[in-house]
Design an enzyme around this catalytic site. Structure first.
Site, short mmCIF file in Angstrom:
data_model
loop_
_atom_site.label_atom_id
_atom_site.label_comp_id
_atom_site.label_asym_id
_atom_site.label_seq_id
_atom_site.Cartn_x
_atom_site.Cartn_y
_atom_site.Cartn_z
N ASP A 726 0.89 -1.14 0.00
CA ASP A 726 0.00 0.00 0.00
C ASP A 726 0.95 1.22 0.00
O ASP A 726 2.14 1.07 0.32
CB ASP A 726 -0.87 -0.05 1.27
CG ASP A 726 -1.76 1.17 1.37
OD1 ASP A 726 -2.17 1.68 0.33
OD2 ASP A 726 -2.01 1.61 2.50
N ASP A 728 0.17 5.04 1.03
CA ASP A 728 0.06 5.99 2.14
C ASP A 728 0.16 5.28 3.48
O ASP A 728 -0.54 4.30 3.72
CB ASP A 728 -1.29 6.72 2.07
CG ASP A 728 -1.34 7.64 0.86
OD1 ASP A 728 -0.28 7.87 0.27
OD2 ASP A 728 -2.44 8.11 0.51
N GLY A 763 -7.68 7.10 5.26
CA GLY A 763 -7.87 5.85 4.52
C GLY A 763 -9.25 5.73 3.85
O GLY A 763 -9.64 4.66 3.41
N VAL A 764 -9.97 6.86 3.80
CA VAL A 764 -11.34 6.83 3.26
C VAL A 764 -11.33 7.46 1.86
O VAL A 764 -10.69 8.49 1.66
CB VAL A 764 -12.27 7.65 4.20
CG1 VAL A 764 -13.67 7.78 3.64
CG2 VAL A 764 -12.30 7.01 5.59
N ARG A 766 -12.21 9.58 -1.62
CA ARG A 766 -12.39 11.03 -1.68
C ARG A 766 -13.82 11.48 -1.38
O ARG A 766 -14.05 12.34 -0.54
CB ARG A 766 -11.96 11.52 -3.07
CG ARG A 766 -11.48 12.93 -3.06
CD ARG A 766 -11.01 13.33 -4.44
NE ARG A 766 -9.90 12.51 -4.88
CZ ARG A 766 -9.63 12.25 -6.18
NH1 ARG A 766 -10.40 12.73 -7.12
NH2 ARG A 766 -8.60 11.50 -6.51
N SER A 833 -5.25 5.07 -4.00
CA SER A 833 -5.14 6.48 -4.35
C SER A 833 -5.01 6.67 -5.86
O SER A 833 -4.24 5.97 -6.52
CB SER A 833 -3.91 7.08 -3.65
OG SER A 833 -3.58 8.28 -4.28
N LYS A 834 -5.74 7.66 -6.36
CA LYS A 834 -5.65 7.94 -7.79
C LYS A 834 -4.40 8.75 -8.11
O LYS A 834 -4.07 8.99 -9.26
CB LYS A 834 -6.91 8.69 -8.25
CG LYS A 834 -8.14 7.78 -8.10
CD LYS A 834 -9.38 8.36 -8.74
CE LYS A 834 -10.46 7.29 -8.80
NZ LYS A 834 -11.75 7.66 -8.30
N ASN A 835 -3.73 9.20 -7.05
CA ASN A 835 -2.52 10.00 -7.26
C ASN A 835 -1.25 9.21 -6.99
O ASN A 835 -0.17 9.79 -6.83
CB ASN A 835 -2.54 11.23 -6.35
CG ASN A 835 -3.67 12.16 -6.72
OD1 ASN A 835 -3.77 12.57 -7.87
ND2 ASN A 835 -4.55 12.44 -5.77
N ASP A 887 -1.40 -0.67 6.06
CA ASP A 887 -1.57 -0.01 7.36
C ASP A 887 -3.04 0.16 7.74
O ASP A 887 -3.35 0.63 8.82
CB ASP A 887 -0.88 1.35 7.38
CG ASP A 887 -1.63 2.38 6.55
OD1 ASP A 887 -2.14 2.00 5.47
OD2 ASP A 887 -1.71 3.54 6.98
#
Ligand code: BGC
Length: 930
Positions: A726, A728, A763-764, A766, A833-835, A887
């Protein structure tokens, strides 16, 4: 040195117990320490002699309009400058910068200045611990008036935090009480090649800035810290010596202990000034012992991978470990902006420049043992490709010509007067050869396609232009060049160059996009003159070699003096044909080895440190065990014996790369034939076994040689072949940027939002995060508007990502990724994440991952297993072969649902379902998951 009995080597230790001023210059090299980013010579703290002192940083060079060999002594001048008239004008070169010394210190014991060589030296020992890279000097000293003191100095360049050098000084008055005064600082007084200025001066520390001529600017932090005493210091700087002074009471029998922490960053780094300051501050908070423990942990993982164990010959074992130690501290690891100079970071010899030694002598160790580090050396050559193209074009040729001697910019730095620098075009084939071998060993065809192919084809293009067609003989020839042996710098049809050109053109042809060009390469490869006596296997080094004088006739036995016509004799500086045979084992048979060994060995002079190890390799393959042992000792002891009288200018690192090859290709007899590893071992009589590790195409192998056989096994934890991360909270922390982006949106809208509310967004996804904000403010909006606002937040977030930097990395994440890569594991990012890609790019992390799956690539969010199943599939692995680092609870659930073991990055209370929980990456071992 050791031969005179002054130096003693124990297991894992190099030490000496007699101090002798005549050994200082060589000792400065032999007791060097480092970590691949920094190199620090083994100077005595109180010495202050430029020749011995030296701190070097990878890639920190200065530009200088001077003649390279003006730095060197007459011995070097005689050796290399064949025609002084050819060098009327100085040329611009890059020289590795000798940086200010952060270990500078002066000590007064009850008013008497301590200098080891004044007073009476009652006991002395200097020991380098190869296992942890700590240099330890202990001294028992009588000031001449009967006051006896023991002093211990320990220092290391951290492997865990490679910008850090730490030192501990412990002073114990044995029979007196009084005061200890210490002057401690950064000494720039021995160097004049930069402008330095103090950027910040605080009670116990300093920040020094040095602007290096035509190069980067270095920032050095220093923090002094008394143990168990109040840390009060006064500034007392003098010209180019920036120092702090403190006096503390000393009591008989009680140690007084000072810890020093020096950092070094340069404008090659993102935030050199703030990082230099922050690093010394947090290292001083942690203390010497904690910094050393962190560094030693990394050293352990390096040795677990790199060690070669010899059973039955303690001395050989110790010397070999010294060589391996230097190979470990020479590597810039995965920093492909820099490569390894001929003296690594242990001295200014050859100006810290890079030669073909790196591609031919050093690269195999890294390619077989730390493939990511090996790849980085290849990538360095890729970065220099444009410079190599420019060099070829300046000669009117297509393709790329790699220089004989170069540094960070990839231009030729050797003066034209050094004839061989212009005639040894074999450097071009050496670079390409090394690229192809990296691909053969690692199986990394993806990189070969992305970057390697371009190097190989450009080198082929250049060589194809350097051949000349001889109509009478219907063959291609290469005229006016020299092979590796520098005593014959201008010859026709050097066998090393011709054979390797044929090899290169054959391998480059299928990589070339133009069928006409590729057909021409194959035609040249077929017809290039590669002479061999079919009956005996003997190969002439060059046209006319057999007709040269059999003797080594040098005027006065010296180099290059008047009348010395060494190129008319058969004396060889280093192996040429013999080296060639080791590079193409699939092409030559035993008869070739035997015939050429028998012919050339008697002419060898070992004028280059690159010579003995290759002889050890070939002698071992031929089973000539007396010669093998002789050459092993010569290579392993080259610097200890100061064989070439130039060890003072730095360690001969290429020799150590050759020694590794002698062990693996020679003693174990490893040859790579296509996809097959073949071994034909020959050990000296008293060596009962030889054990080492290799990485071959993603698999970790253990090789054990004994009783004339080699046994190869896969290492135990090899069930796991891939790691899915993962992003982040596992590799980086982006929470603060998300928080700031939501905050900006909330401020735009006049909504209430704070860090507590932000906790609900962790962790939620957008839109769900936006809902948390809306609920908190009691607002309801249509879906379309929510989507618009979520997009605005995302734009804010992307803007903020410009600020992301190394301080946002999970501690130890880079080291963990490098460790996994070097263990041959495939790595993927599986982040909702899309980033994800933008974050990886901003931190230059993309290079670690074979696959990146982000939020746009999946339909179902975690805890659905889709993302991990897709990650495994794209890596070409099954679920059982992958593990996950996560995480978030939902991520752990997704991993388990995908049938994968999961490392929970966080507390057990939160991530109870994970297979195990880990927060300290440096302590993490894959075996714990077994
Ligand atoms: C050797 C070269 C080598 C250079 C740098 C010379 O003495 O003959 O082959 O590239 O040193 O190590």
């Amino acid at each position: 040195m050791e031969e005179t009995g002054k130096q003693l080597m124990e297991e894992w230790t190099v030490s000496e117990s007699v101090y002798h001023p005549a050994n200082e210059r060589t000792g400065g090299t032999l007791f060097s320490i480092g970590n691949g980013l920094l190199g620090l010579r083994g100077s005595y703290e109180e010495l202050g002699t430029k020749e011995v002192q030296g701190l070097f940083a990878a890639g920190v060079y200065r530009k200088s309009v001077e003649r390279q060999f003006q730095m060197a002594d007459t011995f070097c001048r005689k050796k290399y400058i064949f025609n002084e008239e050819l060098m009327p004008t100085p040329e611009e070169v890059c020289i590795i910068q000798d940086l200010p010394d952060p270990l500078y210190c002066k000590i007064w014991l009850n008013g008497e200045p301590f200098r080891m060589w004044d007073g009476n030296l009652l006991a002395y020992n200097r020991a380098l611990d190869l296992k942890t890279g700590v240099l330890d000097r202990t001294v028992r000293w009588d000031d001449g008036k009967g006051n006896i003191t023991s002093i211990r100095f320990r220092r290391f360049c951290s492997m865990a935090e490679r910008h850090l050098v730490a030192q501990e000084i412990t002073i114990t008055p044995e029979n007196w009480s009084g005061e200890v005064k210490i002057e401690s600082g950064i000494d720039a007084s021995l160097n004049t090649e930069y402008e330095e200025s103090v950027e910040r001066d605080w009670n116990s520390g300093l920040l020094l800035k040095s602007e290096i001529d035509g190069g980067s600017t270095a920032f050095q932090g220093l923090e002094n810290r008394w143990v168990d005493r109040s840390n009060e210091w006064k500034s007392e700087s003098q010209l180019r010596r920036y120092k702090k002074v403190a006096t503390v009471p000393a009591e008989q029998g009680w140690p007084v202990c000072l810890e020093k922490f020096g950092s070094l960053y340069s404008t090659q780094d993102d935030n050199p000034k703030t990082d230099a300051e922050a690093l010394v501050a947090h290292s001083a908070d942690a203390g010497f012992a904690a910094c050393l423990a962190a560094s030693s942990k990394v050293w352990k993982t390096l040795w677990d991978q790199a060690d070669i164990q010899i059973e039955g010959d303690a001395k050989a074992q110790q010397r070999l470990r010294f060589a391996l130690f230097h190979l470990l501290i020479a590597s810039p690891q995965t920093d492909s902006r820099v490569s390894i100079g001929a003296k690594a970071l242990s001295g200014q010899g050859y100006g810290g420049n890079i030669f073909w030694d790196t591609d031919i002598n050093l690269a195999p160790f890294y390619q077989w043992v730390f493939p990511e580090w090996g790849k980085s050396l290849c990538r360095y050559r890729y970065r220099m490709l444009d410079a190599a193209r420019a060099y070829a074009h300046s000669e009117g040729h297509a393709g790329a010509r790699y220089p004989w001697q170069s540094s960070i910019e990839g231009f030729e730095h050797a003066p034209v007067a050094i004839t061989c620098s212009r005639t040894q075009i074999h450097v071009v084939v050496d670079v390409a050869y090394s690229i192809l071998r990296y691909a053969d060993i690692s199986g990394d065809l993806q990189w070969l396609e992305a970057e390697g192919r371009e190097i190989v084809t450009e080198c082929a293009r250049y060589m194809a232009e350097r051949v000349e067609y001889n109509e009478a003989e219907n063959r291609y020839e290469i005229l006016g060049v020299g092979g590796p042996d520098e005593y014959h710098p201008v010859t026709d049809n050097n066998a090393y160059t011709n054979y390797l050109t044929a090899y290169l053109l054959r391998r480059a042809a299928p990589l070339c996009e133009d069928p006409t060009e590729s057909a021409r390469w194959l035609e040249i490869a077929e017809k290039i003159y590669c002479p061999v006596d079919e009956a005996t296997g003997l190969i002439p080094q060059c046209d006319g070699f057999y007709g040269l004088k059999d003797t080594w006739e040098m005027a006065g036995g010296d180099w290059g003096g008047p009348g010395a016509e060494y190129h008319e004799c058969k004396g060889l500086k280093q192996p040429d044909v013999v080296l060639l045979l080791t590079l193409l084992p699939e092409q030559f048979q035993r008869k070739h080895l035997q015939a050429n060994w028998d012919y050339y060995e008697r002419f060898i002079q070992h004028g280059s440190s690159l010579s003995p190890s290759i002889h050890a390799l070939v002698a071992a393959k031929l089973g000539l065990m007396d010669r093998t042992k002789h050459y092993f000792d010569l290579s392993a002891g080259f610097d200890f014996m100061d064989y070439n009288k130039d060890t003072y200018s730095g360690i001969h690192i290429g020799n150590f790369g050759g020694l590794w090859q002698a062990m693996v290709y020679g003693f174990a007899g490893l040859e790579l034939h296509g996809d097959e590893l073949r071994f034909d071992p020959h050990l000296p009589e008293n060596w009962t076994s030889l054990k080492f590790n290799l990485q071959f195409r993603g698999e970790a192998l253990r090789v054990e040689v004994s009783d004339g056989k080699a046994t190869v096994s896969k290492k135990v934890d090899q069930k796991i072949k891939g790691v899915l991360f993962d992003l982040d909270g596992v590799v980086v922390f982006t929470d603060k940027y998300h928080y700031l982006a939501w905050k900006r949106l909330a401020d735009d809208k006049g909504w209430k939002f704070d860090e507590e509310v932000n906790e609900g967004c962790r962790g939620v996804p957008r839109l769900a995060s936006l809902q948390v904000l809306l609920d908190h403010n009691g607002i309801d909006l249509p879906l379309e508007e929510k989507e618009r606002l979520a997009d605005i937040k995302n734009e804010y977030y992307k803007e903020l990502l410009q600020r992301i930097n190394d301080s946002d990395l999970y501690p130890g994440a880079i080291e963990l990724l490098e460790r996994f890569k070097n263990e041959g594991l495939k790595l993927a990012i599986c982040s909702s994440s899309k980033n994800a890609q933008a974050v990886l790019d901003a931190l230059d992390l993309a290079k670690y991952f074979d696959v990146v799956i982000g939020g746009n690539d999946i339909e179902n969010s975690k805890p659905h297993p889709e993302i991990f199943l897709a990650g495994a599939e794209q890596l070409g692995l099954s679920s059982e072969e992958c593990i996950v680092f996560e995480d978030a609870e939902s991520g752990v659930a997704a991993a388990l649902a995908a049938g994968m073991k999961c490392v929970g990055v966080g507390p057990r209370e939160r991530l109870g379902a994970a297979t195990l929980c880990a927060t300290d990456y440096s302590a993490f071992e894959l075996a714990a998951l077994a």
